[in-house]
Design a protein around this motif. Sequence first.
Motif, mmCIF file in Angstrom:
data_model
loop_
_atom_site.group_PDB
_atom_site.id
_atom_site.type_symbol
_atom_site.label_atom_id
_atom_site.label_comp_id
_atom_site.label_asym_id
_atom_site.label_seq_id
_atom_site.Cartn_x
_atom_site.Cartn_y
_atom_site.Cartn_z
ATOM 1 N N GLU A 1 10.320 2.400 -8.595
ATOM 2 C CA GLU A 1 9.006 3.021 -8.766
ATOM 3 C C GLU A 1 8.138 2.813 -7.525
ATOM 4 O OE1 GLU A 1 7.463 1.439 -12.431
ATOM 5 O OE2 GLU A 1 8.979 2.478 -13.634
ATOM 6 N N LYS A 2 8.172 1.612 -6.957
ATOM 7 C CA LYS A 2 7.407 1.332 -5.737
ATOM 8 C C LYS A 2 7.920 2.184 -4.580
ATOM 9 C CE LYS A 2 6.022 -3.429 -6.709
ATOM 10 N NZ LYS A 2 6.138 -4.827 -6.265
ATOM 11 N N LEU A 3 9.244 2.339 -4.497
ATOM 12 C CA LEU A 3 9.854 3.144 -3.442
ATOM 13 C C LEU A 3 9.412 4.601 -3.553
ATOM 14 C CD1 LEU A 3 11.856 3.664 -1.130
ATOM 15 C CD2 LEU A 3 13.653 3.835 -2.869
ATOM 16 N N ILE A 4 9.445 5.145 -4.746
ATOM 17 C CA ILE A 4 9.063 6.533 -4.960
ATOM 18 C C ILE A 4 7.572 6.732 -4.660
ATOM 19 C CG2 ILE A 4 8.803 8.326 -6.734
ATOM 20 C CD1 ILE A 4 11.450 7.229 -7.940
ATOM 21 N N THR A 5 6.744 5.781 -5.071
ATOM 22 C CA THR A 5 5.303 5.865 -4.801
ATOM 23 C C THR A 5 5.032 5.837 -3.301
ATOM 24 O OG1 THR A 5 4.783 4.805 -6.903
ATOM 25 C CG2 THR A 5 3.069 4.753 -5.216
ATOM 26 N N LEU A 6 5.677 4.906 -2.601
ATOM 27 C CA LEU A 6 5.493 4.808 -1.152
ATOM 28 C C LEU A 6 5.967 6.081 -0.461
ATOM 29 C CD1 LEU A 6 4.702 3.140 1.344
ATOM 30 C CD2 LEU A 6 7.036 2.228 1.353
ATOM 31 N N ALA A 7 7.104 6.582 -0.857
ATOM 32 C CA ALA A 7 7.635 7.814 -0.258
ATOM 33 C C ALA A 7 6.664 8.969 -0.470
ATOM 34 C CB ALA A 7 9.000 8.129 -0.848
ATOM 35 N N HIS A 8 6.106 9.070 -1.665
ATOM 36 C CA HIS A 8 5.143 10.133 -1.966
ATOM 37 C C HIS A 8 3.885 9.983 -1.107
ATOM 38 C CE1 HIS A 8 3.047 13.184 -4.250
ATOM 39 N NE2 HIS A 8 2.054 12.330 -4.442
ATOM 40 N N GLN A 9 3.375 8.747 -0.957
ATOM 41 C CA GLN A 9 2.181 8.497 -0.153
ATOM 42 C C GLN A 9 2.404 8.861 1.310
ATOM 43 O OE1 GLN A 9 1.509 4.341 -0.901
ATOM 44 N NE2 GLN A 9 0.290 4.711 -2.758
ATOM 45 N N ARG A 10 3.601 8.614 1.795
ATOM 46 C CA ARG A 10 3.920 8.890 3.198
ATOM 47 C C ARG A 10 4.384 10.328 3.425
ATOM 48 N NH1 ARG A 10 7.531 4.180 5.843
ATOM 49 N NH2 ARG A 10 5.877 2.755 6.398
ATOM 50 N N GLY A 11 4.662 11.039 2.351
ATOM 51 C CA GLY A 11 5.203 12.385 2.495
ATOM 52 C C GLY A 11 6.633 12.378 3.001
ATOM 53 N N GLN A 12 7.366 11.363 2.618
ATOM 54 C CA GLN A 12 8.765 11.203 3.032
ATOM 55 C C GLN A 12 9.643 11.149 1.796
ATOM 56 O OE1 GLN A 12 7.755 7.544 5.465
ATOM 57 N NE2 GLN A 12 9.337 8.448 6.779
ATOM 58 N N SER A 13 10.932 11.240 2.037
ATOM 59 C CA SER A 13 11.870 11.082 0.929
ATOM 60 C C SER A 13 12.144 9.597 0.718
ATOM 61 C CB SER A 13 13.186 11.804 1.238
ATOM 62 O OG SER A 13 13.860 11.149 2.290
ATOM 63 N N PRO A 14 12.499 9.223 -0.511
ATOM 64 C CA PRO A 14 12.871 7.813 -0.737
ATOM 65 C C PRO A 14 14.034 7.382 0.157
ATOM 66 C CG PRO A 14 12.500 8.911 -2.829
ATOM 67 C CD PRO A 14 12.456 9.967 -1.766
ATOM 68 N N GLU A 15 14.968 8.293 0.408
ATOM 69 C CA GLU A 15 16.114 7.963 1.271
ATOM 70 C C GLU A 15 15.664 7.588 2.679
ATOM 71 O OE1 GLU A 15 17.460 10.606 -2.018
ATOM 72 O OE2 GLU A 15 15.854 10.769 -0.550
ATOM 73 N N SER A 16 14.661 8.301 3.214
ATOM 74 C CA SER A 16 14.209 7.984 4.565
ATOM 75 C C SER A 16 13.529 6.616 4.608
ATOM 76 C CB SER A 16 13.278 9.068 5.105
ATOM 77 O OG SER A 16 12.073 9.112 4.377
ATOM 78 N N ILE A 17 12.826 6.270 3.529
ATOM 79 C CA ILE A 17 12.195 4.947 3.450
ATOM 80 C C ILE A 17 13.266 3.861 3.415
ATOM 81 C CG2 ILE A 17 10.714 3.418 2.073
ATOM 82 C CD1 ILE A 17 9.084 5.688 3.168
ATOM 83 N N VAL A 18 14.304 4.071 2.616
ATOM 84 C CA VAL A 18 15.401 3.097 2.532
ATOM 85 C C VAL A 18 16.089 2.967 3.890
ATOM 86 C CG1 VAL A 18 17.644 2.603 1.493
ATOM 87 C CG2 VAL A 18 15.748 3.380 0.054
#
Length: 91
Positions: free
Chosen positions: A15-32
């Motif tokens: 959930e934190k990953l998805i929230t951060l990705a949404h805030q940054r306008g990135q995909s969760p995969e790119s954050i990982v």
Amino acid sequence: MDATFNWKPEQALLEKLITLAHQRGQSPESIVNEAVKLYLDIESPKSNLTSDSDPLIGLFASANDLAIKSEDILQQEITEKSGWTWKETQP
């Protein structure tokens, strides 16, 4: 090289990953991917600092007995304008 991982993160982490990705306008995969790169940079053997690779080691040279003579050194630096004073001890 193409690899697939079967990753099942904890629900709160996901959930934190998805929230951060949404805030940054990135995909969760790119954050990982970014997180893994940072982790590997920190953990790689080349990033472990040695006296040969750390530019700050040796920058500040002083006497070997600096800790032992610290009060004497400070005493020498005391002037009326320095702001350093010794506290008076009461018997």
